[in-house]
Motif scaffolding. Structure first.
Motif, mmCIF file in Angstrom:
data_model
loop_
_atom_site.group_PDB
_atom_site.id
_atom_site.type_symbol
_atom_site.label_atom_id
_atom_site.label_comp_id
_atom_site.label_asym_id
_atom_site.label_seq_id
_atom_site.Cartn_x
_atom_site.Cartn_y
_atom_site.Cartn_z
ATOM 1 N N GLU A 131 -1.581 -9.321 -23.975
ATOM 2 C CA GLU A 131 -2.630 -10.316 -24.147
ATOM 3 C C GLU A 131 -3.568 -10.393 -22.940
ATOM 4 O O GLU A 131 -4.362 -11.325 -22.828
ATOM 5 C CB GLU A 131 -2.006 -11.695 -24.392
ATOM 6 N N LEU A 132 -3.480 -9.415 -22.052
ATOM 7 C CA LEU A 132 -4.287 -9.440 -20.830
ATOM 8 C C LEU A 132 -5.522 -8.554 -20.941
ATOM 9 O O LEU A 132 -5.966 -7.952 -19.960
ATOM 10 C CB LEU A 132 -3.432 -8.988 -19.637
ATOM 11 N N GLN A 133 -6.095 -8.491 -22.123
ATOM 12 C CA GLN A 133 -7.241 -7.607 -22.342
ATOM 13 C C GLN A 133 -8.452 -8.009 -21.503
ATOM 14 O O GLN A 133 -9.192 -7.141 -21.004
ATOM 15 C CB GLN A 133 -7.609 -7.588 -23.831
ATOM 16 N N ASP A 134 -8.671 -9.297 -21.310
ATOM 17 C CA ASP A 134 -9.802 -9.749 -20.492
ATOM 18 C C ASP A 134 -9.625 -9.320 -19.042
ATOM 19 O O ASP A 134 -10.592 -8.908 -18.390
ATOM 20 C CB ASP A 134 -9.960 -11.270 -20.577
ATOM 21 N N SER A 135 -8.394 -9.414 -18.555
ATOM 22 C CA SER A 135 -8.120 -8.990 -17.174
ATOM 23 C C SER A 135 -8.302 -7.479 -17.026
ATOM 24 O O SER A 135 -8.780 -6.997 -15.991
ATOM 25 C CB SER A 135 -6.689 -9.376 -16.771
ATOM 26 N N LYS A 136 -7.932 -6.727 -18.059
ATOM 27 C CA LYS A 136 -8.093 -5.277 -18.012
ATOM 28 C C LYS A 136 -9.574 -4.898 -18.031
ATOM 29 O O LYS A 136 -10.007 -4.000 -17.287
ATOM 30 C CB LYS A 136 -7.339 -4.626 -19.175
ATOM 31 N N LYS A 137 -10.360 -5.581 -18.853
ATOM 32 C CA LYS A 137 -11.800 -5.315 -18.883
ATOM 33 C C LYS A 137 -12.424 -5.650 -17.534
ATOM 34 O O LYS A 137 -13.303 -4.936 -17.046
ATOM 35 C CB LYS A 137 -12.463 -6.129 -20.002
ATOM 36 N N TRP A 138 -11.959 -6.752 -16.938
ATOM 37 C CA TRP A 138 -12.460 -7.149 -15.618
ATOM 38 C C TRP A 138 -12.148 -6.061 -14.586
ATOM 39 O O TRP A 138 -13.000 -5.706 -13.767
ATOM 40 C CB TRP A 138 -11.818 -8.475 -15.212
ATOM 41 N N THR A 143 -3.403 -14.022 -11.343
ATOM 42 C CA THR A 143 -4.482 -14.472 -10.466
ATOM 43 C C THR A 143 -4.495 -13.688 -9.152
ATOM 44 O O THR A 143 -5.560 -13.402 -8.606
ATOM 45 C CB THR A 143 -4.361 -15.977 -10.182
ATOM 46 N N CYS A 190 -14.473 -3.066 -14.878
ATOM 47 C CA CYS A 190 -15.808 -3.362 -14.324
ATOM 48 C C CYS A 190 -15.772 -3.511 -12.810
ATOM 49 O O CYS A 190 -16.660 -3.022 -12.102
ATOM 50 C CB CYS A 190 -16.366 -4.634 -14.954
ATOM 51 N N GLU A 191 -14.749 -4.182 -12.308
ATOM 52 C CA GLU A 191 -14.673 -4.520 -10.881
ATOM 53 C C GLU A 191 -14.275 -3.331 -10.021
ATOM 54 O O GLU A 191 -14.694 -3.228 -8.869
ATOM 55 C CB GLU A 191 -13.676 -5.662 -10.682
ATOM 56 N N LYS A 216 -6.238 -10.345 -9.616
ATOM 57 C CA LYS A 216 -7.698 -10.429 -9.545
ATOM 58 C C LYS A 216 -8.172 -10.632 -8.111
ATOM 59 O O LYS A 216 -9.202 -10.082 -7.700
ATOM 60 C CB LYS A 216 -8.207 -11.555 -10.450
#
Length: 406
Positions: A62-69, A275, A72-73, A278
């Motif tokens: 469920e960490l797809q947003d973190s993976k996309k970040w 966290t 990009c980052e 990130k």
């Protein structure tokens, strides 16, 4: 060589001897009062959205947003083609490897080849799974000696479908070169073998002028072959093992399978692991992260050079260290008087209160020396006197030992 079923990696009898005055040369931790990472970055991670995050689960799938970040980052600013692989943000390397081995074993009966020295947990897990396991030495007396033709012959002869390697080679400080990686990848691709790379202690190349938070060459190997698994952790490079996380890279199919299986086996991450992930990879913290890694490398390199001077004009062996914060030291058996490694380690503890872990625990064997790893992050005020004390101990007692056949 086939792995015997009775391999014993237990070092509890040694650990039970530890007291407040023990110098643990083979320690896996650093000193608490030195080489500390920025407390502000850690506090920001722990305190981030505390009221919200304490109520939520963080499952790997469920960490797809973190993976996309992360793409990009981090990845988009490199030459890495992120379309050739997927990755998962996991809690730690040991549990991730355990799950992956089980997954591969369920899909296809495993036959494994270990490149040694190797992490002891892999030995234990494969034994528990009753996997046919073989091993080959990458090192001989602290130097690289792997024959790639012999490696491929062993793969074919024994029907190997999983090859496991540590980079740097466990406890040695010797990294896998780019040419060696190309040979390994091509052999594995040719023979349809999964190449499992434990890079947990990687990313600390002493000779690199282009230190980064990801290894572009390693991830570039996916351009050649999709059957690779890489596990790595920036936490290891920063000595923040108590709040660590790791990344598992692999093909889209393997990572998808891994993440689905993790829900009912590994469970969820602690919110602070997400966290902190990130915070560690945020570009605004990049200078602090890389400077800390550089400081840790400088410390390890300097301690290594000082230890080298202690062994001048002796028959002790020290590995050709160039990465991470461990090196291997070999004490001549003729100085010791026998070849029982656990007894040697026990004698060092009982006689001079210095704890070393025999490196045959990691399938590194020698006919001429007793080998153990040294943590190069230990403060010089403890490290150098302990090495000198050991050398003096064997020098004073050498005359009383009966000669042994080497």
């Amino acid at each position: 060589m086939k792995l015997p079923k009775n391999i014993d990696t237990n070092i509890a009898p040694l650990l039970q001897k530890i007291n407040s005055e023990t110098c643990f040369l083979s320690d896996w931790n650093k000193e608490n009062n030195s080489l500390n990472f920025s407390p502000e970055i850690i506090k920001n991670a722990v305190n981030s959205s505390l009221d919200y995050n304490q109520n939520n689960y963080f499952f790997l799938d469920e960490l797809q947003d973190s993976k996309k970040w992360f793409i990009c980052e981090v990845l988009e600013s490199t030459n890495i083609n992120a379309n050739n692989f997927d990755f998962s943000i996991s809690s730690n390397g040991t549990s991730s490897a355990y799950l992956l081995f089980n997954i591969f074993h369920m899909k296809k009966k495993l036959k494994v080849l270990l490149i040694t020295p190797i992490y002891f947990t892999y030995i234990n897990v494969l034994q528990d799974l009753e996997v046919d396991t073989y091993y080959m030495d990458f090192l001989k007396e602290g130097k690289v000696s792997l024959d790639f033709r012999e490696l491929e012959e062993s793969i074919i002869r024994n029907g190997i479908n999983l090859l496991i390697i540590n980079d740097p080679l466990l406890g040695s400080g010797i990294k896998i070169t780019e040419d060696q990686y190309i040979d390994l990848v091509n052999i594995c691709k040719k023979n349809d073998v999964i190449l499992f790379i434990d890079f947990m202690y990687g990313g600390m190349n002493w000779k690199s002028d282009n230190l980064n938070v990801v290894d572009e060459f390693l991830l570039g190997l996916f351009d050649i072959y999709s059957g690779i698994i890489v596990i790595e952790s920036i936490s290891k490079r920063l000595f923040i093992n108590g709040i660590k996380n790791c990344i598992v890279y692999g093909s889209k199919e393997n990572i998808s399978f891994f993440e689905r299986a993790s829900v009912h086996s590994l469970g969820s991450l602690v919110y602070s692991q997400v966290t902190l992930f990130k915070q560690l990879y945020d570009t605004k913290n990049r200078p602090a992260v890389l400077n800390t890694i550089k400081e840790n490398i400088t410390c390890a390199k300097h301690n290594f050079e000082l230890i080298q001077t202690l062994f001048l004009d002796t028959e002790y062996v020290i590995s050709d260290c160039e990465s991470g914060y461990f090196c291997l030291i070999g004490v001549p058996y003729k100085n010791v008087g026998h070849k029982n490694n656990m007894d040697i380690a026990s004698t060092l503890m009982d006689s001079i209160n210095i704890l070393t872990i025999p490196h045959d625990r990691y399938l590194f064997n020698s006919e001429s020396h007793y080998y153990f790893r040294v943590n190069l992050s230990i403060e010089q005020s403890k490290l150098l006197p302990a090495i000198s004390k050991m050398i003096d101990f064997y020098s004073r007692h050498n005359a009383s030992y009966a000669p042994i056949s080497i």
